[in-house]
Design an enzyme around this catalytic site. Structure first.
Site, PDB file in Angstrom:
ATOM      1  N   ASP A   3      -1.926  -1.184 -10.251  1.00 36.62           N
ATOM      2  CA  ASP A   3      -1.702  -2.001 -11.368  1.00 36.62           C
ATOM      3  C   ASP A   3      -0.665  -1.328 -12.511  1.00 36.62           C
ATOM      4  O   ASP A   3      -0.675  -0.093 -12.773  1.00 36.62           O
ATOM      5  CB  ASP A   3      -2.931  -1.881 -12.370  1.00 36.62           C
ATOM      6  N   GLN A  19      -0.574   2.778 -12.208  1.00 33.96           N
ATOM      7  CA  GLN A  19      -1.782   3.542 -11.576  1.00 33.96           C
ATOM      8  C   GLN A  19      -1.067   3.927 -10.281  1.00 33.96           C
ATOM      9  O   GLN A  19      -0.024   3.635  -9.590  1.00 33.96           O
ATOM     10  CB  GLN A  19      -2.812   2.545 -10.950  1.00 33.96           C
ATOM     11  N   PHE A  62      -7.600   5.542 -14.713  1.00 33.58           N
ATOM     12  CA  PHE A  62      -7.653   4.397 -14.374  1.00 33.58           C
ATOM     13  C   PHE A  62      -6.872   3.600 -15.373  1.00 33.58           C
ATOM     14  O   PHE A  62      -6.358   3.951 -16.506  1.00 33.58           O
ATOM     15  CB  PHE A  62      -9.196   3.891 -14.277  1.00 33.58           C
TER      16      PHE A  62
HETATM   17  C1  FRU Z   1      -7.363  -2.914 -10.497  1.00 31.59           C
HETATM   18  C2  FRU Z   1      -8.068  -1.532 -10.377  1.00 31.59           C
HETATM   19  C3  FRU Z   1      -8.599  -1.152 -11.817  1.00 31.59           C
HETATM   20  C4  FRU Z   1      -8.752   0.126 -11.974  1.00 31.59           C
HETATM   21  C5  FRU Z   1      -7.553   0.392 -11.094  1.00 31.59           C
HETATM   22  C6  FRU Z   1      -7.895   1.907 -10.226  1.00 31.59           C
HETATM   23  O1  FRU Z   1      -6.429  -2.831  -9.279  1.00 31.59           O
HETATM   24  O2  FRU Z   1      -9.157  -1.518  -9.549  1.00 31.59           O
HETATM   25  O3  FRU Z   1      -9.674  -1.995 -12.106  1.00 31.59           O
HETATM   26  O4  FRU Z   1      -8.622   0.683 -13.355  1.00 31.59           O
HETATM   27  O5  FRU Z   1      -7.290  -0.473 -10.319  1.00 31.59           O
HETATM   28  O6  FRU Z   1      -6.798   2.328  -9.736  1.00 31.59           O
END
Ligand code: FRU
Length: 452
Positions: A3, A19, A62
């Site tokens: 994300d 991420q 996250f």
């Molecule tokens: C969405 C997600 C979020 C989480 C992140 C973890 O793609 O699952 O809900 O914070 O990715 O990497």
């Protein structure tokens, strides 16, 4: 990477975090990668902004968001904990955390600001914004009955939140939807938009074909009231790969979104090149007042990276013929117009090598993006209805492993990852069982290195 996180304009630069698992092309303990740009087109990499390992984010930093306040940048993100085995999603603890920066590059973690309410374990992806003289935080959540929903907290001091007081600002009415991830709430065109990524939706005809979706509901919200929706859920992008979008506002007030161009649980053939996941191009969003649909177009800054230009003359593509437009379709922008009412072809459009076709299906009156890469076990089509007008205008951005198709300046967008084999990237226009009228076709090369 997955994300996009923490999109914000701060001290003269656009910041995008994401991420990130720095140690392999597989998902793993999440860090926040960091990019900046002066124009949203040329991007610079920076050292990792957040790494997991403190008590409150032991197993991952996250997703979350960023805001500017009193000359400082505030990152609000989810601290993730596995309580049982790693990857066992039945035993987790998720809290919302804060990190602060004076310069936008080095961050001081401040720890937990919001703990999960009773009855919630999946509780993540805080999006914070300022409206009506207060800070608001919306988080994705799943209750003990496995219903996806959004929880809303608010405060007048961004460093001090009361986690005992919250509202369920929206909840899934679809019993199959167990979780809403990556929420966003923003004013647009006199309404409010809630964007989120639901999990559990079942495919229905042409809709919800991806394993998870990303979309919006539009409605009315004011600080003293619950959200009143005036539309149903609509997917934001109808391609194969678009998830977890996030928005922010530019200094001059444009609302921009960026999404993750990949999909959980799918094959990711770039892993063999030691990476996976990419971001979409930034898109400006606006609200269509008649239908209350959130529309998006590529940001206008992208014209800056046009390099070289081919103008293909308007012409009739005769039944069962094809013309080559480019020998190697890699980094380019293709702008073309089909005159819909002059086309008798049953199927006409573009081919990229043997694996990708972007075509009009004249019998179903739909625009289709069909990809077929059996060597990677990736196949299948996505589609949108044709606009009800005489011309179909497509603005298409091709990168080495992605295509983003914008239809009639916001009617629809379809984004998909593509994996043509080396030497199989010729771009051609074709028509089958009838003619097609290509009214316009401009092709621009795009600067190879926009990452410095
Ligand atoms: C969405 C997600 C979020 C989480 C992140 C973890 O793609 O699952 O809900 O914070 O990715 O990497």
């Amino acid at each position: 990477m997955n994300d996009p996180n923490g999109l914000v304009y701060f001290k003269g630069l656009y910041h995008v975090f994401y991420q990130h698992h720095p140690f392999s092309a597989e998902w793993g303990p999440m860090h926040w990668g960091h990019l900046t740009s002066e124009d949203m087109v040329h991007w610079r990499h920076h050292p990792i902004a957040l790494a997991p390992g403190d008590d409150w984010d032991r197993d991952g930093c996250f997703s979350g968001s960023a805001v500017e306040h009193d000359g400082k940048m505030y990152l609000i993100y989810t601290g993730h904990h596995w309580l049982g085995d790693t990857l066992d999603d039945t035993q987790i603890y998720q809290v919302q955390c804060l990190a602060v920066s004076e310069d936008g590059f080095t961050f001081e973690k401040k720890g937990i600001i919001v703990k999960p309410p009773a009855d919630y374990t999946h509780f993540r992806d805080p999006k914070v914004w300022y409206e009506d003289k207060r800070w608001w935080m919306v988080c994705g959540a799943r209750d003990s009955k496995d219903q996806g929903q959004l929880l809303l907290h608010s405060t007048d001091d961004i460093e001090d939140w009361d986690d005992g007081t919250f509202t369920i600002v929206a909840k899934s009415e679809d019993k199959n939807v167990y979780m809403w991830e990556c929420p966003d709430v923003f004013p647009l065109g006199g309404k409010h938009v809630i964007a989120f990524s639901p999990q559990g939706k079942i495919a229905d005809g042409y809709s919800y074909r991806n394993v998870f979706q990303a979309g919006t509901v539009v409605g009315d919200w004011s600080v003293s009231e619950l959200f009143k929706t005036t539309t149903g859920f609509r997917e934001m992008d109808l391609g194969h790969d678009f998830y977890a979008p996030q928005s922010f506002v530019t200094p001059e007030g444009r609302r921009i979104i960026i999404g993750w161009l990949s999909m959980w649980e799918g094959n990711m053939p770039t892993k063999k090149h030691n990476w996976s996941g990419q971001l979409s191009i930034p898109r400006e969003v606006f609200l269509d007042p008649e239908t209350e649909t959130v529309r998006c177009v590529p940001i206008r800054e992208l014209v800056k990276i046009r390099q070289g230009h081919i103008s293909v003359p308007a012409q009739l593509i005769k039944s069962d013929t094809q013309i080559t437009l480019l020998d190697e379709c890699v980094s380019c922008e293709v702008n073309l117009v089909w005159t819909l009412n002059n086309c008798t072809g049953e199927k006409y459009g573009l081919w990229v090598g043997k694996g990708l076709e972007i075509f009009v299906d004249n019998q179903t009156a739909r625009l289709v993006v069909n990809r077929h890469y059996p060597e990677h076990t990736i196949s299948g089509y996505r589609s949108c209805p044709l606009p009800t007008c005489t011309h179909l205008k497509l603005t298409i951005f091709f990168d080495k492993s992605s295509v983003e198709v914008f239809v009639n300046d916001g009617h629809a967008v379809m984004s998909s990852r593509i994996y043509p084999a080396a030497g199989d990237r010729a771009l051609s226009a074709f028509s089958i069982n009838g003619d097609a009228h290509l009214a316009q076709c401009e092709i621009y090369g795009l600067a190879k290195s926009v990452l410095v």
